[in-house]
Design a protein around this motif. Structure first.
Motif, PDB file in Angstrom:
ATOM      1  N   UNK A   1       0.825  -1.195   0.000  1.00 23.06           N
ATOM      2  CA  UNK A   1       0.000   0.000   0.000  1.00 23.06           C
ATOM      3  C   UNK A   1       0.868   1.257   0.000  1.00 23.06           C
ATOM      4  N   UNK A   2       1.933   1.213   0.771  1.00 26.66           N
ATOM      5  CA  UNK A   2       2.843   2.355   0.796  1.00 26.66           C
ATOM      6  C   UNK A   2       3.429   2.606  -0.607  1.00 26.66           C
ATOM      7  N   UNK A   3       3.780   1.503  -1.261  1.00 32.39           N
ATOM      8  CA  UNK A   3       4.320   1.613  -2.616  1.00 32.39           C
ATOM      9  C   UNK A   3       3.333   2.327  -3.530  1.00 32.39           C
ATOM     10  N   UNK A   4       2.064   1.915  -3.439  1.00 35.59           N
ATOM     11  CA  UNK A   4       1.046   2.536  -4.292  1.00 35.59           C
ATOM     12  C   UNK A   4       0.854   4.009  -3.923  1.00 35.59           C
ATOM     13  N   UNK A   5       0.945   4.299  -2.624  1.00 31.75           N
ATOM     14  CA  UNK A   5       0.748   5.686  -2.181  1.00 31.75           C
ATOM     15  C   UNK A   5       1.802   6.624  -2.748  1.00 31.75           C
ATOM     16  N   UNK A   6       3.064   6.180  -2.750  1.00 32.70           N
ATOM     17  CA  UNK A   6       4.125   7.096  -3.179  1.00 32.70           C
ATOM     18  C   UNK A   6       4.347   7.048  -4.695  1.00 32.70           C
ATOM     19  N   UNK A   7       3.611   6.161  -5.377  1.00 32.15           N
ATOM     20  CA  UNK A   7       3.879   6.003  -6.811  1.00 32.15           C
ATOM     21  C   UNK A   7       3.711   7.320  -7.566  1.00 32.15           C
TER      22      UNK A   7
ATOM     23  N   UNK B   1       9.104   1.250 -10.178  1.00 31.86           N
ATOM     24  CA  UNK B   1       8.332   1.922  -9.139  1.00 31.86           C
ATOM     25  C   UNK B   1       8.893   1.586  -7.755  1.00 31.86           C
ATOM     26  N   UNK B   2       9.184   0.307  -7.534  1.00 33.31           N
ATOM     27  CA  UNK B   2       9.652  -0.069  -6.198  1.00 33.31           C
ATOM     28  C   UNK B   2      11.049   0.473  -5.909  1.00 33.31           C
ATOM     29  N   UNK B   3      11.946   0.372  -6.900  1.00 32.56           N
ATOM     30  CA  UNK B   3      13.297   0.876  -6.678  1.00 32.56           C
ATOM     31  C   UNK B   3      13.284   2.343  -6.304  1.00 32.56           C
ATOM     32  N   UNK B   4      12.524   3.115  -7.035  1.00 35.89           N
ATOM     33  CA  UNK B   4      12.486   4.557  -6.768  1.00 35.89           C
ATOM     34  C   UNK B   4      11.698   4.884  -5.507  1.00 35.89           C
TER      35      UNK B   4
ATOM     36  N   UNK C   1      11.439   7.833  -1.429  1.00 34.09           N
ATOM     37  CA  UNK C   1      10.358   8.180  -0.514  1.00 34.09           C
ATOM     38  C   UNK C   1      10.207   7.297   0.716  1.00 34.09           C
ATOM     39  N   UNK C   2      10.966   6.209   0.807  1.00 37.87           N
ATOM     40  CA  UNK C   2      10.842   5.391   2.012  1.00 37.87           C
ATOM     41  C   UNK C   2      12.072   5.546   2.897  1.00 37.87           C
ATOM     42  N   UNK C   3      13.237   5.267   2.326  1.00 39.17           N
ATOM     43  CA  UNK C   3      14.443   5.249   3.164  1.00 39.17           C
ATOM     44  C   UNK C   3      14.751   6.617   3.795  1.00 39.17           C
ATOM     45  N   UNK C   4      14.463   7.735   3.138  1.00 41.68           N
ATOM     46  CA  UNK C   4      14.773   9.003   3.798  1.00 41.68           C
ATOM     47  C   UNK C   4      14.067   9.141   5.148  1.00 41.68           C
ATOM     48  N   UNK C   5      12.896   8.510   5.282  1.00 40.93           N
ATOM     49  CA  UNK C   5      12.178   8.568   6.560  1.00 40.93           C
ATOM     50  C   UNK C   5      12.673   7.482   7.508  1.00 40.93           C
ATOM     51  N   UNK C   6      12.712   6.238   6.980  1.00 37.08           N
ATOM     52  CA  UNK C   6      12.947   5.122   7.901  1.00 37.08           C
ATOM     53  C   UNK C   6      14.388   5.076   8.389  1.00 37.08           C
ATOM     54  N   UNK C   7      15.320   5.526   7.561  1.00 35.51           N
ATOM     55  CA  UNK C   7      16.716   5.537   8.012  1.00 35.51           C
ATOM     56  C   UNK C   7      16.862   6.517   9.173  1.00 35.51           C
TER      57      UNK C   7
END
Lengths: 663, 255, 239
Positions: free
Chosen positions: A139-145, A467-470, A475-481
């Motif tokens: 779902x997160x993937x779809x959200x940031x797509x 889509x997943x790589x980007x 949009x994911x690692x900048x937050x979770x890291x």
């Protein structure tokens, strides 16, 4: 090629009687947020701790690999202010294999007004992955797509446009809506060059330290946390130590375990496998994707397979002659003697069924002796009707470069004669296990893009890899890291003089030396080729218990022979491509056994993993949700030893598992 | 197909150079039964298998995707970068386009800005530094507006795509008698100058990239057009004219 | 063993040229594109001059006209200024072209063992330095001989300018030097005119073929025009 017709007809019921053969050693928690699915990522982002802006430069982050995930992550993290060092084995970060993706990138923008939405992209991806992916991640993937498309357009990625100047979309690989953005047949190239430009901007500004021709050969783990890597400088052979607060592996997939695949030659499992050997769990390694539209194998010295974008299936019709052993050229076979088998078997999806389904159907007709071409291991992809309907120019505009590529490789002109295609290994859904934050079970080790296992389940939809790589990188690692680093004291970085670095370096040196001093009779490629054949035959498009067991035994023998009989000329203190290859093949030989083990363990069929023991009466994949609705993450226990199983149970609250049907 | 069964016999003169300090020399190898269906790099694989079996060191060459898009491969075959076929990378060049008994001279891309690392492997990091100098739009992650906010005329998008198709292989430099990097640099300048997203930094970009190009030691363009002819992606020298325009507009504005 | 991470707090750098070991030596001072632009601009001016020069010289075909034109020209107070201007343009053209040529040679220190082109490069485009150098030598001879009346090609005792010209060109060596010189100019311009348009940025896919044609026509026209005078002088036997 393994037999496709299964052992007798008694496969009407789900084979839920076959209980998993291995008891789990432990269970894993994906640490997904709870609550309504559409709010989870937003809520999680808020709950993640933040790093003080003044401290960000003091945190050192190592990024390994510069594909979509690596380049996007490095640029985004540098922009946030982290101290980023990037390593790539290539001569330039722009060479990463993301560059070869052709078809497009999905995003739920609904620019076409055809009913797309975040929820639909989420649903399609979970279903397409045959219910073996985590709902929260998808779902997160779809959200940031949508954000990805915005970002790429702002970078100057020249996506295809309509005459009004707005972005064009096409439907792609099994999607019922047009949500795929594309840049001719070179979408991966343009997206990668966009990420590369963002990376380059930071390198030029001094906010990223970029090191090329560095092959990461080990991960350094101190007190259970990833603290750095050992890399070989490929120009002078020196082993170098790199320490950091966190290590990001963005090293792609392991498709080259099959030797012949559509992957670039240098794609390898080494960094992931070394991380695995240091304690990171490897999840679902048997989930490999076979892409239906590749140029068929032509000879013994062939070094790789070439993919033709599956966007071709939008206008091309797949068929074989009705009669086995048809000798006439494809163009001469009359209409009523052609079997458009995808359209026949799957009337509603037709030629656009998902990759795994299309691949298996092609294999089945070839197994029936109806394959075409000199090897009889090919089916036709025919543009005759589309050219009649739309004109040659329209087809040339859509697929010109692909047609040209096909003609260059085969010598045939697809405007006049039907293309010949056959499935080939293309993508690996399995990878290092990561939690919702993309962190492996080793704290400090993050895994992004194809190298992780997280978002595609057992089968990836077309145009979703980009889509997943980007998504992971931008949009994911900048937050979770940040969430991880905020809890890491600044002083927790380990000096590269630490004994763990010295030990990892010494072990790497010893391994390289062992390969160099074997001075045997067989070339590295010959081992790789044999391993690849073994994997393709027994762990490829169709797998069964006996074949997998045979493969496991043979892999062990081959590995033993490798260390005794491999021939690696030259020394370790120079540019030595044989040594580079040898290291990769050595790791594939270890990894292959884990992959086969996973395939043996998972007695169900799902997505790209087809166990002949588990199929419906029509020959479709038969899932076993009762026993296998979980991620199998393997813990390293020793070379050739049976790995220990850790299970992450999957729950489906929003996408109720059903038998996939594309009829 | 008898040539298919027996294969081609080739005489290869290959540039061998141990490292950057080594002077280098040609060595001659004879290769038998090369399948016409093989790509040029598969032919080199075959040569290397043979060399390794004979206890010799294989020929080092850069390569990766082998489908003409990564830009890693390339050497000069009989004086022509990526060989003689138009619009084709070395990995996409197939042996069926060579006659039986052909003599092939293989040399690395030559340019002082591309030092030879080993055999046919050269260091093309100068290209990366040109991009680092300005070949980007300065948009940090997260700050982009909706993708459809700014329409882009289809013609311009197509032209930008034509220029953006560059794979950074260096054949333009290799084939230019001056080792000029104008085609490479102008392709990136053009790609971004043609799009609205590239306008803000338009002048700064071209100035910085040209300065870096010069600093790397590439020669000047004398418009022989060999780069365009050698480019595997057939990037047009129209881009060079455009970059020249862009450069002087920038200089007129004092940037 | 290297410790890779940069020291914390290293500040962002706005992209000035990134230093490299082999940086900077080739194009010290002006950028390569600026130099080429100046060569093109000066080249354009020189082409303009050549047309004017040819038009004036062709008056020699009309008895008496040439000497009248020469007298009028020499009477103009602007002539020295124009000569200085022309000389400056010429010096810029030659000096910067040679500077580029030198940088270009250094940029390709090792040639290929097999020389081959892909058919785009022409003899003219590959030999601009050679034809340019030939033109330079010719111009020096031409000025020494025509302007300063150095007695290079026979009979020094003549009365009018037209006699000087015609007798020189009827002299076998004179005819040869001038014929070769103007042919070098023609070959140089057959590429040079297109090239200057390209360098100035006045080219596109649409105009490419047209400009190539124009360039060759200009080269041929100027060479033919000047050759016509040589032929005329030979036919007239220098009278």
């Amino acid at each position: 090629m393994a037999e496709s017709k299964k052992t007798g007809g008694a496969t009407t019921a789900a084979p839920s009687g076959i209980a998993p053969s291995q008891a789990p050693k432990g269970t894993l928690d994906g640490r997904c947020p709870q609550g309504p699915i559409a709010d989870r990522w937003t809520k999680h982002k808020f709950e993640l701790k933040l790093v003080n802006p003044a401290n960000k430069r003091k945190y050192e982050v190592l990024v390994v690999g510069t594909g979509l995930a690596g380049a996007a992550a490095a640029a985004s993290l540098a922009e946030l202010g982290y101290n980023v060092t990037v390593l790539t084995m290539h001569d330039s970060p722009r060479r990463a294999h993301s560059i070869a993706a052709q078809g497009g990138i999905n995003a739920s923008k609904n620019y076409k007004n055809d009913g797309d939405s975040v929820h639909r992209l989420f649903y399609d991806t979970v279903k397409g992955g045959d219910y073996r992916a985590r709902e929260s991640n998808v779902h997160r993937l779809a959200e940031v797509s949508g954000n990805i498309i915005d970002q790429c357009v702002a970078q100057g990625v020249p996506f295809a446009r309509e005459y009004g100047g707005y972005l064009d979309n096409r439907s792609f690989g099994g999607a019922q809506v047009s949500r795929t953005f594309y840049a001719r047949g070179q979408t991966g190239q343009q997206l990668l060059l966009g990420a590369y430009s963002a990376l380059s901007r930071n390198v030029g500004a001094g906010t990223i330290k970029m090191l090329t021709r560095r092959d990461v050969l080990d991960i350094v783990v101190v007190d259970g946390k990833a603290r750095g890597v050992i890399a070989r400088n490929l120009v002078n052979g020196k082993l170098e130590r790199f320490g950091a607060h966190a290590v990001l592996l963005c090293t792609g997939g392991y498709g080259n375990v099959f030797f012949l695949s559509t992957n670039a030659k240098a794609c390898n499992v080494t960094a992931a496998w070394r991380a695995h050997r240091r304690g990171a769990f490897f999840a679902n390694p048997c989930f490999t994707q076979i892409h239906p539209t590749c140029i068929p194998v032509h000879g013994d010295i062939q070094s790789k397979l070439t993919l033709m974008s599956e966007s071709l299936r939008n206008d091309g019709r797949v068929w074989v002659p009705k009669k086995a052993g048809e000798a006439r050229p494809g163009a001469d076979v009359p209409e009523d003697e052609r079997d458009y088998f995808l359209e026949r078997r799957y009337p509603s999806f037709g030629n656009l069924v998902p990759r795994d389904v299309a691949s298996r159907a092609a294999k089945q007709v070839c197994d029936e002796g109806r394959g075409v071409g000199s090897t009889r291991l090919a089916v036709y992809l025919d543009f005759r009707d589309a050219i009649q309907r739309l004109g040659k120019n329209a087809i040339a505009e859509r697929y010109g470069n692909l047609f040209q590529m096909y003609e260059k490789i085969t010598g045939d002109d697809p405007y006049r004669v039907p293309m010949r295609i056959y499935p080939a290994v293309h993508y690996t859904m399995g990878g290092l296990w990561v939690d919702y934050n993309l962190m492996s079970n080793l704290p400090g080790l993050f895994v992004l893009g194809e190298a992780n296992f997280s978002d595609h389940g057992a089968n990836r939809l077309g145009a979703s890899a980009l889509m997943q790589g980007l998504a992971d990188g931008y949009f994911v690692i900048p937050y979770t890291l940040g969430g991880f680093l905020a809890a890491e004291p600044l002083g927790s970085k380990v000096s590269t003089d630490h004994a763990a670095f010295a030990q990892a370096e010494a072990e790497t040196k010893e391994r390289l030396q062992k390969m160099l001093s074997a001075r045997g009779k067989r070339t590295v490629d010959s081992f790789h080729r044999e391993l690849g054949m073994l994997m393709w035959d027994h762990c490829g498009m169709a797998r069964n218990d006996a074949g997998l067991r045979r493969a496991a035994g043979r892999i062990a023998e081959l590995r033993e022979e490798f260390w005794k009989n491999v021939s690696v000329p030259g020394s370790g203190t120079e540019l030595n491509q044989s040594l580079e290859k040898a290291g990769r093949v050595a790791d594939f030989l270890e990894f292959a056994q884990t992959m086969v083990h996973d395939a043996l363990y998972r007695t169900e069929s799902c997505g790209g993993h087809f166990r002949e023991e588990s199929q419906t009466p029509e020959g479709e994949a038969q899932r076993d949700d009762q026993n296998f609705s979980h991620v199998a993450a393997w813990e390293f226990t020793g070379i050739g030893e049976k790995p220990a199983l850790h299970r992450e149970e999957l729950s489906f609250e929003y996408c109720k598992p059903s038998q996939r049907s594309y009829k | 197909m008898s040539s298919k069964e027996q294969g081609l016999r080739l005489v290869l003169e290959v540039w061998r150079q141990k490292g950057q300090e080594d002077a280098g020399r040609f060595e001659t190898y004879v290769l038998e039964s090369v399948s016409p269906d093989n790509s040029f790099l598969e032919m080199l694989d075959q040569l290397n298998e043979k060399l390794v079996k004979e206890g010799q060191e294989p020929v080092a060459f850069d390569h990766d995707c082998r489908e003409g898009i990564c830009g890693a491969c390339g050497c000069v075959v009989n004086g022509q970068a990526h060989g003689h076929e138009k619009g084709t990378t070395l990995c996409q060049l197939h042996m069926r386009s060579f006659p039986n008994g052909a003599k092939l001279v293989l040399e690395p891309f030559r340019a002082s800005a591309f030092p030879v690392l080993r055999d046919l492997v050269v260091d093309r990091s100068a290209f990366d530094r040109i991009i680092q100098a300005g070949g980007f739009v300065s948009v940090s992650t997260g700050s982009a507006p909706d993708a459809n906010l700014v329409p882009v005329a289809k013609d311009n998008a197509e032209k930008a795509m034509d220029a953006a198709a560059c794979i950074g292989c260096g054949a333009c430099v290799a084939s230019c008698k001056n080792s000029s990097a104008m085609l490479f640099t102008s392709a990136k300048v053009s790609h971004l100058a043609l799009l609205p997203q590239g306008q803000v930094e338009r002048e700064r970009r071209v100035s910085a990239m040209v300065a870096q190009m010069d600093a790397e030691g590439f020669g000047a363009c004398t418009n022989t057009q060999e780069c365009e002819a050698a480019c595997p992606k057939e990037i047009s020298i129209e881009n060079i004219a455009r970059m020249n325009r862009e450069f002087f507009k920038a200089k007129l504005k004092g940037r | 063993m290297s410790e890779a991470a940069p020291s914390p707090g290293s500040s962002a750098r706005i992209a000035a040229p990134i230093a490299t070991p082999r940086a900077g030596h080739l194009h010290a001072g002006l950028s390569s594109v600026t130099k080429k632009y100046a060569v093109a601009m000066s080249g354009l001016a020189l082409v303009g001059f050549l047309f004017a020069h040819l038009a004036g010289n062709l008056l020699i075909l009309i008895p008496g006209a040439f000497d009248q034109y020469a007298a009028a020209l020499h009477a103009s107070p602007l002539l020295p200024l124009a000569e200085i201007g022309l000389f400056a343009v010429f010096v810029v053209h030659v000096a910067l072209a040679l500077a580029c040529a030198r940088a270009n040679r250094d940029a390709k220190p090792q040639k290929y063992a097999v020389a081959a082109t892909r058919g785009k490069a022409t003899l003219a485009s590959r030999t601009m330095v050679i034809t340019g150098s030939a033109v330079l030598v010719f111009v020096i001879v031409h000025i020494a001989h025509m302007k300063f009346r150095a007695p290079l090609f026979g009979n020094p005792t003549v009365e009018t300018g037209s006699q000087w010209v015609l007798r020189t060109l009827a002299h076998p060596l004179g005819a040869l030097v001038y014929a070769v010189g103007v042919c070098a100019v023609g070959v140089h311009l057959s590429h040079g005119v297109w090239s200057l348009f390209q360098t100035l940025g006045w080219n596109s896919k649409r105009w490419h073929a047209r400009l190539t044609g124009i360039s060759r026509a200009v080269g041929a026209l100027l060479a033919a025009g000047f050759l016509l005078i040589v032929v005329y002088a030979l036919l007239r036997g220098g009278r």
